[in-house]
Design a protein around this motif. Structure first.
Motif, short mmCIF file in Angstrom:
data_model
loop_
_atom_site.label_atom_id
_atom_site.label_comp_id
_atom_site.label_asym_id
_atom_site.label_seq_id
_atom_site.Cartn_x
_atom_site.Cartn_y
_atom_site.Cartn_z
N SER A 1 0.04 -5.12 12.05
CA SER A 1 0.39 -6.43 11.52
C SER A 1 1.75 -6.34 10.85
O SER A 1 2.06 -5.35 10.18
N GLU A 2 2.55 -7.40 11.00
CA GLU A 2 3.85 -7.43 10.35
C GLU A 2 3.76 -8.30 9.10
O GLU A 2 3.23 -9.40 9.15
N PHE A 3 4.26 -7.76 8.02
CA PHE A 3 4.24 -8.47 6.74
C PHE A 3 5.66 -8.79 6.33
O PHE A 3 6.57 -7.99 6.50
N GLY A 4 5.82 -9.95 5.76
CA GLY A 4 7.14 -10.37 5.29
C GLY A 4 7.54 -9.62 4.03
O GLY A 4 6.76 -8.85 3.46
N PRO A 5 8.74 -9.85 3.57
CA PRO A 5 9.20 -9.17 2.35
C PRO A 5 8.39 -9.59 1.13
O PRO A 5 7.98 -10.74 1.00
N VAL A 6 8.13 -8.65 0.26
CA VAL A 6 7.37 -8.91 -0.96
C VAL A 6 8.25 -9.64 -1.97
O VAL A 6 7.80 -10.56 -2.66
N ALA A 7 9.49 -9.24 -2.06
CA ALA A 7 10.44 -9.87 -2.98
C ALA A 7 11.65 -10.33 -2.18
O ALA A 7 11.93 -9.79 -1.10
N PRO A 8 12.37 -11.29 -2.68
CA PRO A 8 13.58 -11.72 -1.97
C PRO A 8 14.56 -10.57 -1.82
O PRO A 8 14.82 -9.82 -2.75
N GLY A 9 15.05 -10.39 -0.60
CA GLY A 9 16.00 -9.31 -0.32
C GLY A 9 15.35 -8.00 0.07
O GLY A 9 16.02 -7.06 0.48
N ALA A 10 14.03 -7.89 -0.07
CA ALA A 10 13.33 -6.66 0.30
C ALA A 10 13.05 -6.69 1.80
O ALA A 10 12.93 -7.75 2.40
N PRO A 11 12.94 -5.53 2.42
CA PRO A 11 12.67 -5.52 3.86
C PRO A 11 11.21 -5.86 4.15
O PRO A 11 10.33 -5.66 3.32
N SER A 12 10.97 -6.38 5.34
CA SER A 12 9.59 -6.59 5.77
C SER A 12 9.02 -5.25 6.25
O SER A 12 9.76 -4.29 6.47
N PHE A 13 7.71 -5.18 6.40
CA PHE A 13 7.11 -3.92 6.83
C PHE A 13 5.93 -4.19 7.75
O PHE A 13 5.39 -5.29 7.78
N ASP A 14 5.55 -3.17 8.48
CA ASP A 14 4.41 -3.24 9.37
C ASP A 14 3.27 -2.42 8.78
O ASP A 14 3.47 -1.33 8.24
#
Length: 110
Positions: A33-46
């Motif tokens: 599953s792909e998750f969006g960034p937790v904070a603004p400017g942070a990278p998204s993660f899988d």
């Protein structure tokens, strides 16, 4: 084709089908599953989740496929009546040196 050859062929077909099904189950066990960034400017993660049930089914199918292959090899190597082609003697099994079944001396049990 005699009965033994038909059974061996069926076992090989079953073993191949079991391995194919095991690969399918193993691939089904992994969900990414792909998750969006937790904070603004942070990278998204899988994130990857593994299902133990699918992995267990895959392991069971591989085990059954292996047993089918072992049994088919045994059938091919055995005689026409299902008996071993050549009976093993104790010398063939390496038991002539006194190791293995035979007379056992019990010291101190007199």
């Amino acid at each position: 084709m005699n009965r033994r050859t038909a059974v061996v062929a069926a076992e090989w077909i079953g073993a191949v089908a079991g391995v194919v099904a095991a690969v399918w189950c193993w691939n089904h066990a992994q969900v990414t599953s792909e998750f969006g960034p937790v904070a603004p400017g942070a990278p998204s993660f899988d994130g990857t989740e593994y299902s133990g049930s699918w992995i267990a089914v895959a392991a069971g199918l591989v085990t059954v496929a292996g047993l089918l292959v072992i049994d088919s090899v045994r059938r091919l190597r055995s005689g026409s009546a299902g008996e071993p082609a050549e009976p093993s003697s104790p010398e063939d099994l390496g038991l002539a040196d006194g190791v293995g079944p035979g007379t056992v001396e019990h010291r101190g049990a007199e």
